[in-house]
Design an enzyme around this catalytic site. Structure first.
Site, PDB file in Angstrom:
ATOM      1  N   CYS A  51      10.286   3.745  22.313  1.00 59.02           N
ATOM      2  CA  CYS A  51       9.854   4.632  23.385  1.00 59.02           C
ATOM      3  C   CYS A  51      10.586   5.950  23.195  1.00 59.02           C
ATOM      4  O   CYS A  51      10.963   6.275  22.064  1.00 59.02           O
ATOM      5  CB  CYS A  51      10.131   4.009  24.756  1.00 59.02           C
ATOM      6  SG  CYS A  51      11.882   3.642  25.050  1.00 59.02           S
ATOM      7  N   HIS A  96       0.806  -1.221   0.000  1.00 55.20           N
ATOM      8  CA  HIS A  96       0.000   0.000   0.000  1.00 55.20           C
ATOM      9  C   HIS A  96       0.839   1.272   0.000  1.00 55.20           C
ATOM     10  O   HIS A  96       0.283   2.370  -0.056  1.00 55.20           O
ATOM     11  CB  HIS A  96      -0.911   0.021   1.230  1.00 55.20           C
ATOM     12  CG  HIS A  96      -0.159   0.288   2.496  1.00 55.20           C
ATOM     13  ND1 HIS A  96       0.704  -0.620   3.047  1.00 55.20           N
ATOM     14  CD2 HIS A  96      -0.115   1.389   3.288  1.00 55.20           C
ATOM     15  CE1 HIS A  96       1.238  -0.111   4.134  1.00 55.20           C
ATOM     16  NE2 HIS A  96       0.758   1.109   4.296  1.00 55.20           N
TER      17      HIS A  96
END
Length: 665
Positions: A198, A62
């Site tokens: 993170c 995609h």
């Protein structure tokens, strides 16, 4: 010339071109992926929007990425919205990563009916993902376009255009090579199940952790450490983690990203750094925030300060060896080059502190100009007519006696002023009618903040610094060695808050009346200590952004200018400033113990000739060498062992970027 600075981008499909902010995807429409546009397709044939190399084809087909050969624009074509869940079924891709294509070549097809049947939107989105590095603007022509029609014209920014002209454009993104090396050494793409991050670490979920080469990954330039926890293979990067993550996802494909898990990891690690609730924790948090504001306000000018420090060191050598006379025009010109950034420092710090604290930076720059205005500087240096609370009264304001202090070379008054302006400005905007704000908000802000600094903050700092200076003189008269220990350990703390200025007149008076200054010799040791600490960091750190600051800061500190070392590195990372201060205390103690004397103003290593007695070489020179060597050894060793680790860079909070592709696919 104008033509050479522009690039053209074609529509990848037939359909109606819409502005990027009309795309129904928050990440793309907000411009987080860069400038671009959307197309509501009327047919499923997809063409290359630019000529170049295919750099990425998503596993779910995609998304396709391209890089242009001349300008190195990174162009992403995203087929549909939320289509990653369709596992590539509606798409047929005719190219692979590494293929070269020409603008207008057919590269894929998309089944619009199948996408709509799956309740997904067919909008094709194009974005230049390295916009911030490459483009100054992108002009998009909306409306009906055929696939291959020119749809957008981008203007290269000055840096990219000049680099292109000089044939020195980089061949890849800044973190592409690091990304490739990390992926290769965690076992390759085939060993990666997924990747999140993170605020400081890449967090790989690997199929087989034993295939990862920990030592190689740990030694990569840009990697701080490797850790394993919670079923994750964690690569500690530091503040650049989001950039490295983007580079890896660009290479391995967005199918490996997981936006929800990344958001959760970022939230959890950010929460761990939030404001504490215990009294001592609040004190530490407050001090940390203050240091953050000070260093954050100084970082934009650290490079200039380092360069000026080096220039001042060179000038000191030229005058020491009588190559340039201090009265010659050559000296005046070079001195102006090296001294201007310090003389006008309040203007620069006002601007940067304003940006940091949310005040108008231009207004704060003007307030800095008030403090460095020649007439104010002259007034500050004028003879006092009387004294009040230990201050010399050298001016009056509407008949009230005031003390006007000198603000050149100072930073803290401007930071305090920026804080005051950040509180004052919103209130002024609430009470002043909109039609009058453009004139009266700056007017009141300049008058109130400048007045607060000149009439209140400056005198308060003068009273405190004068009191400290009296204490320093008393301690020095009591015991040179003990005073060297105390002054050496705390002098640079005084510099941070501008409280050291009362020491300088004592030094000047000593040299003027006796021709030498024992006190200045101790101050010199504190400069050497800052240089020794940042020198250790320059050698120890593997992070490019740390080294870029640390090396010039080391040279500058040894040339007698400690601001780049202190504000750019040592103070910013906390423990390094403490270890530098311990080294300075040792150097100051030895300087006082050996009664090292100094016959000039220029200190640190560059000022070695200041320790030569004009009447003949004596022990002061050798004492200077011994004390300086001890200072460097102690500050260097303590900083190397305890003062800094690359993990400390993790403490610098970075605003996590919203993820792309995984969130939008």
């Amino acid at each position: 010339m104008a033509k050479a600075q522009t690039v053209t981008i074609l529509s990848p499909v037939n359909g109606d071109v819409i502005a990027l902010n009309k795309v129904k995807d928050p990440v793309f429409s907000a411009g987080m992926m860069g400038l671009g546009f959307g197309v509501q397709p009327s047919s499923g044939e997809v063409v290359a929007p630019v000529s170049g190399q295919v750099t990425m084809v998503a596993e779910t087909k995609h998304a396709i990425g391209f890089t242009t050969p001349d300008d190195h624009l990174e162009v992403l074509v995203h087929l549909g919205i939320d289509t990653v869940d369709l596992k590539g079924a509606p798409f047929t891709v005719k190219v692979a990563a590494g293929d070269d294509v020409q603008a207008g070549d057919v590269i894929a097809t998309m089944d619009l009916a199948a996408i709509q049947a799956a309740n997904r939107q067919t909008t094709v989105i194009l974005a230049v993902t390295n916009t911030s590095d490459k483009l100054e603007s992108l002009d998009v022509v909306t409306g009906a376009k055929a696939a291959g029609d020119v749809t957008a014209t981008g203007r290269l920014n000055a840096n990219t255009f000049n680099a292109k002209r000089q044939n020195r454009l980089p061949k890849a993104g800044k973190y592409d090579q690091l990304a490739a090396d990390i992926v290769a050494n965690v076992g390759g793409v085939e060993n990666v199940s997924s990747l999140i991050h993170c605020i400081t670490r890449l967090r790989f979920y690997l199929k087989d952790e034993s295939k990862a080469n920990d030592d190689v990954v740990r030694d990569l330039k840009g990697v701080i450490d490797v850790a394993k926890a919670g079923g994750q293979y964690q690569v500690v990067i530091g503040p650049a983690v989001t950039d490295v993550y983007d580079a890896i996802i660009k290479q391995i494909g967005p199918g490996f990203s997981n936006d929800s898990e990344t958001a959760k990891a970022v939230a959890e690690t950010a929460a761990a750094a939030q404001r504490p609730t215990t009294p001592w924790g609040k004190v530490k948090w407050g001090i940390s925030n203050l240091i953050g504001v000070i260093t954050g306000s100084m970082i934009p000018v650290i490079g200039l300060l380092a360069a000026s420090g080096i220039l001042k060191g060179i000038l000191a050598l030229l005058t020491t060896f009588n190559l340039v006379s201090p009265t010659a025009p050559t000296y005046v010109i070079i001195n102006a080059m090296g001294d201007s950034v310090f003389y006008f420092l309040p203007i620069f710090v006002g601007f940067t502190a304003g940006k940091k604290l949310g005040a108008d930076p231009v207004i704060m720059g003007i307030i800095g100009g008030v403090l460095t205005y020649p007439a104010i500087v002259t007034m500050a240096s004028g003879k006092a007519t009387s004294t009040l609370l230990g201050m010399g009264i050298n001016a009056n304001f509407f008949g009230l006696p005031v003390h006007v202090a000198s603000y050149t070379y100072s930073i803290f008054p401007m930071i305090a002023g920026a804080w005051l302006a950040s509180k004052l400005e919103p209130w002024l905007k609430r009470v002043i009618p909109t039609v009058l704000r453009m004139i009266f908000v700056p007017l009141f802000e300049v008058v109130i903040v400048s007045g607060a600094i000149l009439l209140f903050l400056g005198p308060i700092i003068t009273v405190l610094s004068t009191g400290l200076a009296n204490i320093i003189v008393w301690v020095y008269n009591l015991s040179p060695a003990i005073s060297g220990l105390i002054i050496g350990g705390f002098y640079q703390v005084l510099v941070i808050f501008g409280l050291h200025w009362a020491v300088i007149p004592i030094v000047a008076n000593d040299i003027a009346t006796t021709g030498h200054s024992y006190l200045n010799a101790i101050v010199s040791a504190t400069m050497v200590a800052q240089g020794g600490a940042v020198f250790a960091i320059a050698l120890k750190s593997k992070l490019a952004n740390i080294q870029e600051l640390a090396w010039p800061a080391t040279i500058s500190a040894f040339c007698g200018v400690t601001e780049p070392a202190m504000y750019g590195i040592n103070l910013k990372y906390g423990r390094a400033f403490v270890t530098a201060s311990i080294g300075a205390a040792v150097g100051g103690f030895l300087t006082g113990l050996m009664n090292v004397n100094m016959w000039g103003f220029t200190g640190s290593l560059i000022g070695f000739t200041s320790f030569v007695n004009p009447k003949g070489l004596d022990f002061s020179f050798y004492g200077f060498l011994i004390a300086s060597a001890a200072t460097i050894v102690v500050s260097f060793a303590l900083t190397w062992m305890f003062g800094f680790k690359d993990e400390d860079a993790n403490a610098v909070k970075v605003a996590p970027k919203k993820r792309h592709l995984g969130a939008t696919a």
